[in-house]
Scaffold this active site. Structure first.
Site, PDB file in Angstrom:
ATOM      1  N   LYS A 108      38.920  52.998  22.171  1.00  0.00           N
ATOM      2  CA  LYS A 108      39.704  52.396  23.258  1.00  0.00           C
ATOM      3  C   LYS A 108      39.483  53.153  24.565  1.00  0.00           C
ATOM      4  O   LYS A 108      39.253  52.550  25.613  1.00  0.00           O
ATOM      5  CB  LYS A 108      41.188  52.421  22.891  1.00  0.00           C
ATOM      6  CG  LYS A 108      42.131  52.154  24.079  1.00  0.00           C
ATOM      7  CD  LYS A 108      43.558  52.556  23.746  1.00  0.00           C
ATOM      8  CE  LYS A 108      44.464  52.470  24.954  1.00  0.00           C
ATOM      9  NZ  LYS A 108      44.312  53.612  25.887  1.00  0.00           N
ATOM     10  N   CYS A 111      51.550  53.389  29.300  1.00  0.00           N
ATOM     11  CA  CYS A 111      52.655  54.032  28.594  1.00  0.00           C
ATOM     12  C   CYS A 111      53.275  55.110  29.472  1.00  0.00           C
ATOM     13  O   CYS A 111      52.556  55.898  30.090  1.00  0.00           O
ATOM     14  CB  CYS A 111      52.154  54.692  27.303  1.00  0.00           C
ATOM     15  SG  CYS A 111      51.499  53.529  26.096  1.00  0.00           S
ATOM     16  N   PRO A 146      50.181  61.849  37.844  1.00  0.00           N
ATOM     17  CA  PRO A 146      49.781  61.467  39.199  1.00  0.00           C
ATOM     18  C   PRO A 146      48.280  61.229  39.304  1.00  0.00           C
ATOM     19  O   PRO A 146      47.496  61.761  38.517  1.00  0.00           O
ATOM     20  CB  PRO A 146      50.193  62.686  40.043  1.00  0.00           C
ATOM     21  CG  PRO A 146      50.228  63.821  39.076  1.00  0.00           C
ATOM     22  CD  PRO A 146      50.623  63.246  37.752  1.00  0.00           C
ATOM     23  N   ASP A 203      46.666  61.972  42.060  1.00  0.00           N
ATOM     24  CA  ASP A 203      46.231  62.707  43.246  1.00  0.00           C
ATOM     25  C   ASP A 203      44.842  63.327  43.084  1.00  0.00           C
ATOM     26  O   ASP A 203      44.101  63.457  44.058  1.00  0.00           O
ATOM     27  CB  ASP A 203      47.262  63.768  43.658  1.00  0.00           C
ATOM     28  CG  ASP A 203      47.643  64.702  42.524  1.00  0.00           C
ATOM     29  OD1 ASP A 203      47.264  64.414  41.369  1.00  0.00           O
ATOM     30  OD2 ASP A 203      48.313  65.711  42.771  1.00  0.00           O
ATOM     31  N   LEU A 204      44.463  63.691  41.846  1.00  0.00           N
ATOM     32  CA  LEU A 204      43.118  64.245  41.629  1.00  0.00           C
ATOM     33  C   LEU A 204      42.043  63.195  41.884  1.00  0.00           C
ATOM     34  O   LEU A 204      40.977  63.503  42.415  1.00  0.00           O
ATOM     35  CB  LEU A 204      42.976  64.773  40.200  1.00  0.00           C
ATOM     36  CG  LEU A 204      43.613  66.127  39.886  1.00  0.00           C
ATOM     37  CD1 LEU A 204      43.424  66.452  38.418  1.00  0.00           C
ATOM     38  CD2 LEU A 204      43.020  67.230  40.752  1.00  0.00           C
ATOM     39  N   ILE A 226      50.113  68.912  27.322  1.00  0.00           N
ATOM     40  CA  ILE A 226      49.574  67.897  28.230  1.00  0.00           C
ATOM     41  C   ILE A 226      50.708  67.023  28.759  1.00  0.00           C
ATOM     42  O   ILE A 226      50.879  66.853  29.967  1.00  0.00           O
ATOM     43  CB  ILE A 226      48.524  66.997  27.518  1.00  0.00           C
ATOM     44  CG1 ILE A 226      47.546  67.844  26.686  1.00  0.00           C
ATOM     45  CG2 ILE A 226      47.788  66.115  28.523  1.00  0.00           C
ATOM     46  CD1 ILE A 226      46.551  68.646  27.441  1.00  0.00           C
TER      47      ILE A 226
END
Length: 423
Positions: free
Chosen positions: A22, A116, A122, A124-125, A328
């Protein structure tokens, strides 16, 4: 509204074949639009996320054909149109269209991504990477407007502040046609990133170092179509391995790449799961005397965050106190109260999941809060005495190809029920 009904506590036996990944498919499909001729992807999982991406492609003007897990994409008539916010909002991985549209047209208008909810994730990276390549990024009315106003994208050196699969792939997609040599440092190393780089290289890109923490991309002027086979889904494989250990009486999990699952398999062995590991399949033997362990998730090649939830029901069978720390997504704990409804001695203490075992689970009505929580609850339902009903099934269908059919073939008493039809 769909729900899954499971009559549990039945031993499962037989073979199950793992589908294409996936997390590769949702990046490979947007990547295909960078080509100037048709792309064929083999081994594409038949899941909701893939169908949503195909819809987006067709809205943009692409022609597609999807049957027998083969997806043909003809991107020659694609135009850069604003992405439909409804589909984007339900599908986090749609953000890969940011990188591919930017690489192809020098502009992209994409609704903010959904998927999910696992706590803050974010983008932002991603934005920092696009800006480093020379794009301007503005958030206007809930959508990201990404443009190159000063000529084509220019290659650069980009250091990722933290390891991010999404940002690494998105910058790769944008940089393949940028002028010069782009270097991504502190890049994510997941197998899915190698899969995307392999597709792009087959299309004529010049990418080196995928799978290491430094990726080098030499910009090219054009990309062509090709044929590409997707890698097996390591998260689906891990889910079935955990399930086989929890309720199996001898299950062979086929189409597995062992190297992609080394940290997970090492943890299963530490718990006491007996396995025979073959070249592309793993036989899980009936396992007893399981022992509690401490699990800590890390970026690849560490223990995958996506596998901590599917592993949880197995740990409920183990003797002693097991602990899970998700470094994480610390908020990935919504499966724990649902397991407690089934009789599990499971609690959340700060960012730590604590499981005391062994537990005997009983059937209950439970709600899946996200994709992998859904997989966790299905495994728990297979283990439990009595009937378990899992709601919010759409999450599960987003990422598991033909899960009902695969489990039924192993001997599970499981069915999907449409709520309206029942009423």
């Amino acid at each position: 509204m769909k729900k899954i009904k499971i009559n549990g506590n039945r031993p499962l036996k037989g073979e199950v074949t793992i589908s294409g990944a996936k997390n590769s498919a949702v990046a490979l499909i947007p990547a295909a639009i960078l080509a100037d001729s048709p792309v064929t992807l083999e081994g594409v999982p038949d899941i909701q996320d893939v169908h949503s991406l195909i819809e987006i492609l067709e809205i943009m003007g692409a022609k597609t054909k999807f049957e027998n897990n083969q997806l043909e994409i003809d991107p020659r008539e694609i135009v850069s149109v604003p992405m439909p916010s409804g589909k984007i909002n339900s599908l986090r991985a749609s953000y890969y269209f940011m990188g591919s549209l930017l690489g192809k047209f020098g502009e992209a208008v994409v609704g903010l991504p959904g998927g999910c909810y696992l706590g803050p994730r974010p983008i932002d990276l991603h934005i920092k990477g696009f800006e480093a390549l020379g794009a301007t990024v503005n958030n206007e009315h809930g959508a990201m407007y990404i443009r190159t106003e000063k000529g084509p994208l220019k290659a650069t050196r980009i250091f990722m502040d933290m390891v991010s699969i999404g940002a690494t792939i998105n910058v790769m997609l944008a940089a393949v046609k940028a002028e010069g040599k782009t270097i991504i440092e502190n890049a994510a190393r997941e197998p899915e990133i190698i899969d995307v780089a392999t597709l792009l290289n087959n299309m004529g890109a010049k990418i080196r170092g995928a799978g290491t923490d430094i990726i080098r991309i030499e910009g090219v002027n054009e990309l062509h179509g090709c044929r590409h086979s997707i890698i097996p889904d390591r998260i689906e494989a891990g889910t079935y391995l955990a399930m086989a250990a929890a309720v199996g009486e001898g299950i062979v999990v086929k189409n597995v790449i062992f190297e992609h699952l080394e940290s997970f398999i090492a943890k299963l062995q530490e718990i006491g799961v007996q396995m025979n590991i073959g070249e592309d399949e793993i036989e899980v033997l009936p396992s007893h005397d399981l022992k509690a362990v401490h699990v800590m998730t890390y970026p690849y090649p560490g223990f995958a965050t996506d596998l901590q939830q599917p592993l949880t029901p197995l740990l409920l069978k183990a003797k002693g106190t097991a602990e899970i720390t998700d470094t994480i997504y610390s908020k990935r704990v919504n499966h724990i109260p649902e397991l407690a409804r089934m009789g599990a001695d499971a609690t959340v203490e700060g960012n730590l999941i604590v499981l005391n075992g062994p537990n005997k689970l009983h059937g209950a009505e439970v709600v899946a809060s996200d994709l992998r929580a859904g997989a966790c609850l299905v495994i728990a339902g297979l283990m439990a005495e009595g009937t378990t009903t899992v709601y919010n099934v759409d999450y599960i269908l987003r990422g598991y190809d033909h899960i009902i059919e695969k489990l039924t073939a192993l001997g599970a008493d499981i069915q999907m029920i449409e709520e309206e039809a029942e009423k």
